[in-house]
Design a protein around this motif. Structure first.
Motif, short mmCIF file in Angstrom:
data_model
loop_
_atom_site.label_atom_id
_atom_site.label_comp_id
_atom_site.label_asym_id
_atom_site.label_seq_id
_atom_site.Cartn_x
_atom_site.Cartn_y
_atom_site.Cartn_z
N TRP A 56 0.85 -1.19 0.00
CA TRP A 56 0.00 0.00 0.00
C TRP A 56 0.88 1.24 0.00
O TRP A 56 0.66 2.19 -0.75
CB TRP A 56 -0.92 -0.04 1.21
CG TRP A 56 -1.82 1.14 1.41
CD1 TRP A 56 -2.24 2.06 0.48
CD2 TRP A 56 -2.43 1.53 2.63
NE1 TRP A 56 -3.07 2.97 1.07
CE2 TRP A 56 -3.21 2.68 2.38
CE3 TRP A 56 -2.41 1.02 3.92
CZ2 TRP A 56 -3.95 3.32 3.37
CZ3 TRP A 56 -3.15 1.65 4.90
CH2 TRP A 56 -3.91 2.79 4.62
N MET A 57 1.91 1.22 0.84
CA MET A 57 2.84 2.34 0.90
C MET A 57 3.53 2.55 -0.45
O MET A 57 3.64 3.68 -0.92
CB MET A 57 3.88 2.12 1.99
CG MET A 57 3.36 2.27 3.39
SD MET A 57 2.83 3.97 3.76
CE MET A 57 4.35 4.87 3.53
N LYS A 58 4.02 1.50 -1.04
CA LYS A 58 4.74 1.60 -2.31
C LYS A 58 3.85 2.21 -3.39
O LYS A 58 4.29 3.10 -4.13
CB LYS A 58 5.25 0.23 -2.74
CG LYS A 58 6.16 0.28 -3.95
CD LYS A 58 6.70 -1.12 -4.25
CE LYS A 58 8.20 -1.03 -4.33
NZ LYS A 58 8.83 -2.33 -4.60
N ALA A 59 2.61 1.74 -3.47
CA ALA A 59 1.68 2.27 -4.49
C ALA A 59 1.40 3.75 -4.25
O ALA A 59 1.38 4.55 -5.19
CB ALA A 59 0.38 1.47 -4.47
N GLY A 60 1.21 4.14 -3.00
CA GLY A 60 0.93 5.54 -2.67
C GLY A 60 2.11 6.45 -2.97
O GLY A 60 1.94 7.56 -3.49
N ILE A 61 3.31 5.97 -2.67
CA ILE A 61 4.51 6.76 -2.95
C ILE A 61 4.70 6.89 -4.46
O ILE A 61 5.02 7.96 -4.98
CB ILE A 61 5.75 6.13 -2.28
CG1 ILE A 61 5.61 6.22 -0.76
CG2 ILE A 61 7.04 6.81 -2.76
CD1 ILE A 61 6.61 5.38 0.01
N ARG A 62 4.47 5.80 -5.17
CA ARG A 62 4.61 5.81 -6.64
C ARG A 62 3.63 6.81 -7.27
O ARG A 62 3.95 7.46 -8.25
CB ARG A 62 4.39 4.41 -7.18
CG ARG A 62 4.71 4.30 -8.66
CD ARG A 62 4.80 2.87 -9.12
NE ARG A 62 6.18 2.42 -8.91
CZ ARG A 62 6.53 1.27 -8.35
NH1 ARG A 62 5.61 0.43 -7.95
NH2 ARG A 62 7.79 0.94 -8.21
N GLN A 63 2.44 6.94 -6.69
CA GLN A 63 1.44 7.88 -7.21
C GLN A 63 1.63 9.28 -6.66
O GLN A 63 0.81 10.17 -6.92
CB GLN A 63 0.04 7.37 -6.87
CG GLN A 63 -0.31 6.09 -7.56
CD GLN A 63 -1.61 5.48 -7.05
OE1 GLN A 63 -2.34 6.10 -6.30
NE2 GLN A 63 -1.89 4.27 -7.46
N GLU A 64 2.72 9.47 -5.90
CA GLU A 64 3.06 10.77 -5.32
C GLU A 64 1.96 11.34 -4.45
O GLU A 64 1.67 12.53 -4.47
CB GLU A 64 3.47 11.75 -6.43
CG GLU A 64 4.69 11.28 -7.20
CD GLU A 64 5.15 12.26 -8.26
OE1 GLU A 64 4.64 13.39 -8.31
OE2 GLU A 64 6.04 11.88 -9.02
N GLU A 65 1.31 10.44 -3.69
CA GLU A 65 0.28 10.87 -2.75
C GLU A 65 0.93 11.17 -1.41
O GLU A 65 2.06 10.77 -1.14
CB GLU A 65 -0.74 9.74 -2.55
CG GLU A 65 -1.50 9.37 -3.78
CD GLU A 65 -2.40 8.17 -3.57
OE1 GLU A 65 -2.41 7.60 -2.46
OE2 GLU A 65 -3.10 7.80 -4.51
N ASN A 66 0.18 11.85 -0.54
CA ASN A 66 0.60 12.02 0.84
C ASN A 66 0.11 10.78 1.60
O ASN A 66 -0.82 10.83 2.38
CB ASN A 66 0.04 13.30 1.45
CG ASN A 66 0.55 13.54 2.85
OD1 ASN A 66 1.27 12.72 3.43
ND2 ASN A 66 0.16 14.66 3.42
N ILE A 67 0.75 9.66 1.29
CA ILE A 67 0.30 8.36 1.78
C ILE A 67 0.36 8.27 3.30
O ILE A 67 -0.48 7.64 3.93
CB ILE A 67 1.07 7.21 1.10
CG1 ILE A 67 0.45 5.85 1.43
CG2 ILE A 67 2.55 7.24 1.45
CD1 ILE A 67 -0.90 5.63 0.83
N GLU A 68 1.32 8.93 3.92
CA GLU A 68 1.43 8.89 5.37
C GLU A 68 0.19 9.46 6.04
O GLU A 68 -0.33 8.90 7.00
CB GLU A 68 2.69 9.63 5.85
CG GLU A 68 3.99 8.96 5.48
CD GLU A 68 4.52 9.31 4.09
OE1 GLU A 68 5.65 8.92 3.77
OE2 GLU A 68 3.80 9.98 3.32
#
Length: 132
Positions: A56-68
């Motif tokens: 989930w983290m990897k996908a969010g970082i790849r999409q340049e989201e504020n995943i945290e």
């Protein structure tokens, strides 16, 4: 919230599911539940299990989201959830800059989750060791 960590293929999900009835949980793999899944879990008293949290983290970082922020908001809305993640910070530091960023950011959010967790368990060879 409970955090379960361990190496790849160490039996983390099996450890979590041990002793649970089939109707007690909702496993979400590599992401987080949509609003419908979350509401169904709340209505039926099911525990939300986030398996492969690191994906989930990897996908969010790849999409340049504020995943945290997304993770912290989710945890505040599902305080009884169980988060299962591979340990990705051990070993050789990756050459690829994205892989280094992913490893760093995932490690930092896992630290925050461990601070908030009621329990933290490390699983090795299917055996859980409570570390908090």
């Amino acid at each position: 919230m409970k955090l379960v960590i361990g190496g790849y293929a160490q039996g983390k999900l099996d450890y979590v599911l041990e002793g649970k009835r089939v109707t007690d949980f909702c496993v979400v793999d590599g992401g987080f539940p949509d609003a419908e899944q979350l509401q169904e879990s709340k209505d039926n008293g099911k525990t939300v299990i986030l398996n492969h949290f690191h994906e989930w983290m990897k996908a969010g970082i790849r999409q340049e989201e504020n995943i945290e922020q997304e993770v912290l908001e989710f945890i505040s809305n599902a305080p009884g959830c169980i988060v299962i993640s591979d340990e990705i910070g051990n070993g050789i530091v990756p050459i690829d800059s994205f892989e280094r960023e992913y490893r760093e950011r995932t490690g930092r959010i896992l630290i925050k989750l461990a601070e908030q967790a009621d329990e933290v368990v490390r699983v090795i060879c299917g055996i859980g060791q409570r570390i908090k």
